[in-house]
Design a protein around this motif. Structure first.
Motif, short mmCIF file in Angstrom:
data_model
loop_
_atom_site.label_atom_id
_atom_site.label_comp_id
_atom_site.label_asym_id
_atom_site.label_seq_id
_atom_site.Cartn_x
_atom_site.Cartn_y
_atom_site.Cartn_z
N GLN A 91 0.82 -1.40 -0.17
CA GLN A 91 -0.06 0.07 -0.02
C GLN A 91 1.00 1.10 0.00
OE1 GLN A 91 -2.64 0.64 3.51
NE2 GLN A 91 -4.12 0.73 2.22
N LEU A 92 2.01 1.23 0.72
CA LEU A 92 2.97 2.19 0.78
C LEU A 92 3.40 2.45 -0.87
CD1 LEU A 92 4.38 4.44 1.99
CD2 LEU A 92 6.19 2.90 2.67
N ILE A 93 3.82 1.68 -1.41
CA ILE A 93 4.32 1.79 -2.76
C ILE A 93 3.20 2.34 -3.67
CG2 ILE A 93 5.18 0.50 -4.92
CD1 ILE A 93 7.08 0.63 -2.19
N THR A 94 1.82 1.79 -3.59
CA THR A 94 1.04 2.39 -4.42
C THR A 94 0.71 3.84 -4.20
OG1 THR A 94 -0.05 0.19 -4.40
CG2 THR A 94 -1.34 2.02 -4.98
N GLU A 95 0.55 4.04 -2.75
CA GLU A 95 0.29 5.43 -2.49
C GLU A 95 1.34 6.31 -2.74
OE1 GLU A 95 -2.71 7.04 -1.08
OE2 GLU A 95 -3.36 4.73 -1.77
N SER A 96 2.84 5.96 -2.88
CA SER A 96 3.95 6.51 -3.20
C SER A 96 3.79 7.09 -4.70
CB SER A 96 5.06 6.10 -3.04
OG SER A 96 5.36 5.85 -1.69
N TYR A 97 3.39 6.10 -5.77
CA TYR A 97 3.26 6.40 -7.08
C TYR A 97 1.97 7.05 -7.58
CZ TYR A 97 7.84 4.41 -7.49
OH TYR A 97 9.22 4.16 -7.76
N LYS A 98 0.90 7.17 -6.73
CA LYS A 98 -0.37 7.47 -7.01
C LYS A 98 -0.46 9.00 -7.83
CE LYS A 98 -3.58 8.19 -3.91
NZ LYS A 98 -4.91 8.05 -2.95
N ASP A 99 0.24 9.95 -7.09
CA ASP A 99 0.28 11.41 -7.58
C ASP A 99 1.31 11.26 -8.83
OD1 ASP A 99 -1.56 12.05 -5.75
OD2 ASP A 99 -0.02 12.89 -4.30
#
Length: 85
Positions: free
Chosen positions: A61-69
């Motif tokens: 989830q941290l990886i996903t959120e890191s790249y979301k923007d």
């Protein structure tokens, strides 16, 4: 990787390769670094809140959120856990 798959008896492994600009990668890194010390998302809630209501992340989830923007959309995560009795 093969050993990890075997030991966890995973039925699905996601491997992704991204082609991003250096500035997009830096943006993702800055977000991830800003989360150092954040609590763990112990209930794996999709809204990034743990059982105490705190903003929190589990590993992918941290990886996903890191790249979301950065315009990167990952597929939904299917969590599976090997239960030991």
């Amino acid at each position: 990787l093969e050993e990890a798959i075997f030991e966890t008896e995973a039925c699905l492994i996601e491997v992704t390769s991204l082609s991003l600009s250096a500035s997009a990668v830096q943006k993702a890194v800055q977000f991830a670094e800003s989360c150092i010390g954040s609590p763990y998302n112990d209930i794996f809630a999709p809204d990034c809140r743990n059982s105490q209501g705190e903003i929190s992340y589990y590993c992918s989830q941290l990886i996903t959120e890191s790249y979301k923007d950065c315009g990167v959309e990952f597929p939904d995560h299917r969590l599976n856990f090997k239960v030991h009795f």
